[in-house]
Design a protein around this motif. Sequence first.
Motif, PDB file in Angstrom:
ATOM      1  N   LEU A   3      -7.350  11.752  29.145  1.00  0.00           N
ATOM      2  CA  LEU A   3      -8.067  10.933  28.166  1.00  0.00           C
ATOM      3  C   LEU A   3      -8.540   9.648  28.839  1.00  0.00           C
ATOM      4  N   GLU A   8      -7.470   5.703  23.241  1.00  0.00           N
ATOM      5  CA  GLU A   8      -7.762   7.063  22.782  1.00  0.00           C
ATOM      6  C   GLU A   8      -6.497   7.914  22.804  1.00  0.00           C
ATOM      7  N   HIS A  11      -4.161   6.923  19.995  1.00  0.00           N
ATOM      8  CA  HIS A  11      -4.662   7.401  18.706  1.00  0.00           C
ATOM      9  C   HIS A  11      -4.367   8.893  18.550  1.00  0.00           C
ATOM     10  N   LEU A  12      -4.634   9.680  19.593  1.00  0.00           N
ATOM     11  CA  LEU A  12      -4.366  11.115  19.536  1.00  0.00           C
ATOM     12  C   LEU A  12      -2.871  11.374  19.361  1.00  0.00           C
ATOM     13  N   LYS A  13      -2.041  10.587  20.031  1.00  0.00           N
ATOM     14  CA  LYS A  13      -0.593  10.721  19.883  1.00  0.00           C
ATOM     15  C   LYS A  13      -0.182  10.483  18.436  1.00  0.00           C
ATOM     16  N   HIS A  51      -7.685  18.209  15.206  1.00  0.00           N
ATOM     17  CA  HIS A  51      -7.000  17.082  15.845  1.00  0.00           C
ATOM     18  C   HIS A  51      -7.463  16.833  17.274  1.00  0.00           C
ATOM     19  N   GLY A  52      -8.512  17.501  17.716  1.00  0.00           N
ATOM     20  CA  GLY A  52      -9.014  17.285  19.067  1.00  0.00           C
ATOM     21  C   GLY A  52      -8.658  18.424  19.988  1.00  0.00           C
ATOM     22  N   LEU A  77      -0.296  13.467  27.418  1.00  0.00           N
ATOM     23  CA  LEU A  77      -1.664  13.016  27.177  1.00  0.00           C
ATOM     24  C   LEU A  77      -2.210  12.257  28.385  1.00  0.00           C
TER      25      LEU A  77
END
Length: 93
Positions: A3, A8, A11-13, A51-52, A77
């Motif tokens: 990432l 970013e 946020h994904l976590k 969720h990506g 990540l």
Amino acid sequence: RELATLEEAQHLKAVLEANAVKLVVKAGAGGRLFGSVKTADIVDAVAAAGHGSLDKRKIEITNPIKATGMHEASVRLREDLSATITLQVVAAK
């Protein structure tokens, strides 16, 4: 893929840890799976949940998932940040 920024990744976590990811798999009587849940299955389920996208090589399943129920897997990540995903494994109808 790594990432781009720490924000970013954080946020994904937060999104991954806040929501359980539902996996629908073939299972026999008693909730026993035909085979086991693979990292590629988790990547597909996370993408389907919106969720990506994740890299299947960065997902680590500590105990093989061979039954329905709630399970956990970890995702790296970034080198300095990982998330724990809650997986809800359910039998296909």
